[in-house]
Scaffold this motif. Sequence first.
Motif, PDB file in Angstrom:
ATOM      1  N   UNK A 213      29.190  73.334  48.242  1.00 31.89           N
ATOM      2  CA  UNK A 213      28.840  74.504  47.448  1.00 31.89           C
ATOM      3  C   UNK A 213      27.888  74.243  46.307  1.00 31.89           C
ATOM      4  N   UNK A 214      27.457  73.000  46.165  1.00 38.90           N
ATOM      5  CA  UNK A 214      26.549  72.672  45.073  1.00 38.90           C
ATOM      6  C   UNK A 214      27.211  72.674  43.714  1.00 38.90           C
ATOM      7  N   UNK A 215      28.535  72.490  43.695  1.00 40.35           N
ATOM      8  CA  UNK A 215      29.277  72.511  42.422  1.00 40.35           C
ATOM      9  C   UNK A 215      29.935  71.169  42.121  1.00 40.35           C
ATOM     10  N   UNK A 216      29.443  70.114  42.751  1.00 43.85           N
ATOM     11  CA  UNK A 216      30.002  68.792  42.480  1.00 43.85           C
ATOM     12  C   UNK A 216      29.832  68.467  41.003  1.00 43.85           C
ATOM     13  N   UNK A 217      30.900  68.035  40.321  1.00 39.18           N
ATOM     14  CA  UNK A 217      30.792  67.735  38.885  1.00 39.18           C
ATOM     15  C   UNK A 217      29.735  66.670  38.581  1.00 39.18           C
ATOM     16  N   UNK A 218      29.337  66.589  37.329  1.00 40.48           N
ATOM     17  CA  UNK A 218      28.321  65.607  36.925  1.00 40.48           C
ATOM     18  C   UNK A 218      28.833  64.184  37.041  1.00 40.48           C
ATOM     19  N   UNK A 219      30.105  63.983  36.733  1.00 40.54           N
ATOM     20  CA  UNK A 219      30.724  62.652  36.750  1.00 40.54           C
ATOM     21  C   UNK A 219      32.026  62.763  37.541  1.00 40.54           C
ATOM     22  N   UNK A 220      32.200  61.891  38.537  1.00 37.27           N
ATOM     23  CA  UNK A 220      33.327  62.044  39.460  1.00 37.27           C
ATOM     24  C   UNK A 220      34.057  60.722  39.658  1.00 37.27           C
TER      25      UNK A 220
ATOM     26  N   UNK B  21      40.363  42.981  46.451  1.00 31.40           N
ATOM     27  CA  UNK B  21      40.281  43.826  45.267  1.00 31.40           C
ATOM     28  C   UNK B  21      40.358  45.293  45.669  1.00 31.40           C
ATOM     29  N   UNK B  22      41.289  46.009  45.083  1.00 37.55           N
ATOM     30  CA  UNK B  22      41.326  47.454  45.221  1.00 37.55           C
ATOM     31  C   UNK B  22      40.685  48.023  43.964  1.00 37.55           C
ATOM     32  N   UNK B  23      39.772  48.979  44.132  1.00 37.29           N
ATOM     33  CA  UNK B  23      38.972  49.392  42.984  1.00 37.29           C
ATOM     34  C   UNK B  23      38.757  50.894  42.978  1.00 37.29           C
ATOM     35  N   UNK B  24      38.747  51.446  41.795  1.00 37.67           N
ATOM     36  CA  UNK B  24      38.339  52.830  41.572  1.00 37.67           C
ATOM     37  C   UNK B  24      37.016  52.814  40.811  1.00 37.67           C
ATOM     38  N   UNK B  25      36.243  53.881  40.971  1.00 39.20           N
ATOM     39  CA  UNK B  25      34.945  53.950  40.325  1.00 39.20           C
ATOM     40  C   UNK B  25      34.672  55.304  39.696  1.00 39.20           C
ATOM     41  N   UNK B  26      33.552  55.373  38.988  1.00 39.47           N
ATOM     42  CA  UNK B  26      33.091  56.612  38.356  1.00 39.47           C
ATOM     43  C   UNK B  26      31.645  56.824  38.783  1.00 39.47           C
ATOM     44  N   UNK B  27      31.422  57.876  39.537  1.00 39.49           N
ATOM     45  CA  UNK B  27      30.117  58.178  40.121  1.00 39.49           C
ATOM     46  C   UNK B  27      29.391  59.239  39.305  1.00 39.49           C
ATOM     47  N   UNK B  28      28.065  59.151  39.288  1.00 41.75           N
ATOM     48  CA  UNK B  28      27.239  60.176  38.664  1.00 41.75           C
ATOM     49  C   UNK B  28      26.565  60.996  39.763  1.00 41.75           C
ATOM     50  N   UNK B  29      26.662  62.298  39.659  1.00 38.26           N
ATOM     51  CA  UNK B  29      26.043  63.209  40.617  1.00 38.26           C
ATOM     52  C   UNK B  29      24.521  63.086  40.520  1.00 38.26           C
ATOM     53  N   UNK B  30      23.879  62.711  41.618  1.00 43.18           N
ATOM     54  CA  UNK B  30      22.424  62.536  41.620  1.00 43.18           C
ATOM     55  C   UNK B  30      21.677  63.835  41.376  1.00 43.18           C
ATOM     56  N   UNK B  31      22.359  64.962  41.580  1.00 42.31           N
ATOM     57  CA  UNK B  31      21.728  66.262  41.367  1.00 42.31           C
ATOM     58  C   UNK B  31      22.015  66.829  39.970  1.00 42.31           C
ATOM     59  N   UNK B  32      22.706  66.054  39.152  1.00 42.40           N
ATOM     60  CA  UNK B  32      23.021  66.529  37.802  1.00 42.40           C
ATOM     61  C   UNK B  32      21.749  66.864  37.031  1.00 42.40           C
ATOM     62  N   UNK B  33      21.795  67.952  36.312  1.00 44.19           N
ATOM     63  CA  UNK B  33      20.651  68.348  35.489  1.00 44.19           C
ATOM     64  C   UNK B  33      20.679  67.649  34.128  1.00 44.19           C
ATOM     65  N   UNK B  34      21.742  66.900  33.903  1.00 46.92           N
ATOM     66  CA  UNK B  34      21.883  66.200  32.614  1.00 46.92           C
ATOM     67  C   UNK B  34      22.237  64.730  32.869  1.00 46.92           C
ATOM     68  N   UNK B  35      21.365  64.079  33.613  1.00 45.67           N
ATOM     69  CA  UNK B  35      21.633  62.687  33.998  1.00 45.67           C
ATOM     70  C   UNK B  35      21.826  61.763  32.801  1.00 45.67           C
ATOM     71  N   UNK B  36      21.006  61.848  31.742  1.00 44.83           N
ATOM     72  CA  UNK B  36      21.224  60.934  30.609  1.00 44.83           C
ATOM     73  C   UNK B  36      22.636  61.039  30.041  1.00 44.83           C
ATOM     74  N   UNK B  37      23.135  62.257  29.895  1.00 46.29           N
ATOM     75  CA  UNK B  37      24.484  62.439  29.360  1.00 46.29           C
ATOM     76  C   UNK B  37      25.536  61.997  30.370  1.00 46.29           C
TER      77      UNK B  37
END
Length: 430
Positions: free
Chosen positions: A95-102, A308-324
């Motif tokens: 839907x194009x609503x993926x959060x900026x940071x996931x 190693x089992x690991x969790x991560x924090x992804x940045x949405x490549x389509x975010x309009x506020x990538x620096x933040x």
Amino acid sequence: MRAVPRRATAAIAVTLASALFLTACGSGGGDDSTSAEGKVEGNITFQTWNLQANFKDYFNGLIKEFEKEHPGTKVKWIDQPAEAYAEKISAGAAGGTLPDVVNVSPDLVAPLAKAGLALDLDKAAGKYEKEYLPGAWASHQVPGLDGTYAFPWYLNTGPLFYNKSLFKKAGLNENKPPRTYDELFTASLEIAEKSKGEVATLANVPSIEDFGRYGVRTMNKEGTEFTFNEPKGVELLERYVELYKAKALDSQALSATPESAGKKFLTQSVAMNPGSALDLAKFEKEAPGLYKNIGITDMVTNTGKNNMYVMGVMVNAKSERKPAAVAFAHFVTDKKHQEEFARKVAIFPSTKGSLDDPYYTKQDGTDGTRVRVAAAQSLKEAVNYTPVLLSDQMKKELQNAVARALQGKESPKAALDGAVEACNQLLQQS
């Protein structure tokens, strides 16, 4: 909390892969606009995986601290339940609503990266790589793509418990548990022989992690086919067949769960089993005879590196506020905040130097510390042996193949050849 379990994290639902294919078919691996340079400002959304119930105050404080450090930013926190988390990401992607940071695991980030929805941090934030353990940074890389698609966050691994008394009864040195698979197989056969088949050493059949720790190449570098049926993989399964026939592998291993395997260890009919500090407390209460003979060691490996089992924090490549978005994702996973979070629950930070803290190196006589110290030291050089493209359905194909070989229905080679063929077909379909 959605802490990382001993087995790999939940694989992506078919709906996620389908939605991403329909949404971004042919988009390739990553957004063309990977720059995160610019002023850190604006409103961003941050999605976590079942963390609000137990850590609401922590994350509210974290967000407040970030907003104070970066005036002009506002972070909206969204927490999703553990159930159907992949489907929630699917809906956001479609839907194009993926959060900026996931908040993601490696298997969740793989299709997002392929669809161009996960920001390549090697390009956008490569300056931060040196802050993290090499194995942790590499855990969110996707075969067939260049780049790293999430900041590593918290880690986990399981130490291996063993029953010193059972080792001693078999004439083995109870203070020198097996460290390699050759040592493990030798000890297992010895224990089975000396106990006349009454005591098995292991209660679980080999998983993809065992193939990795054995030194098997589980997938090609390009990410186009699985390879765990190569000679070394066949060799591993042949050794397990030998254990099964000798009763060195528990007779119910084919249907074992972590709970049933733990019960076997508790009743001292199995000599070795992975576990946690919670298990030690249970042993002390329910099986004091076992508790006083507990040994703690690293998981067996031929590579010298634990899983190693690991969790991560992804940045949405389509975010309009990538620096933040990049600034906040790094903020959540930097050394200071990872160390703070790891003190609140039984997880481990992925930042360099954190595991050298006395909290992870000094014993104080408590069960929790015994396990924490053992696990922390093994994580420094640990790697994720589970291919990020291996789905639950593919894991089932491997599990069924192992069962056929152990039951004598197929040779180890034929069983693994069949599993690889099935997994590669599923890979092509996705």
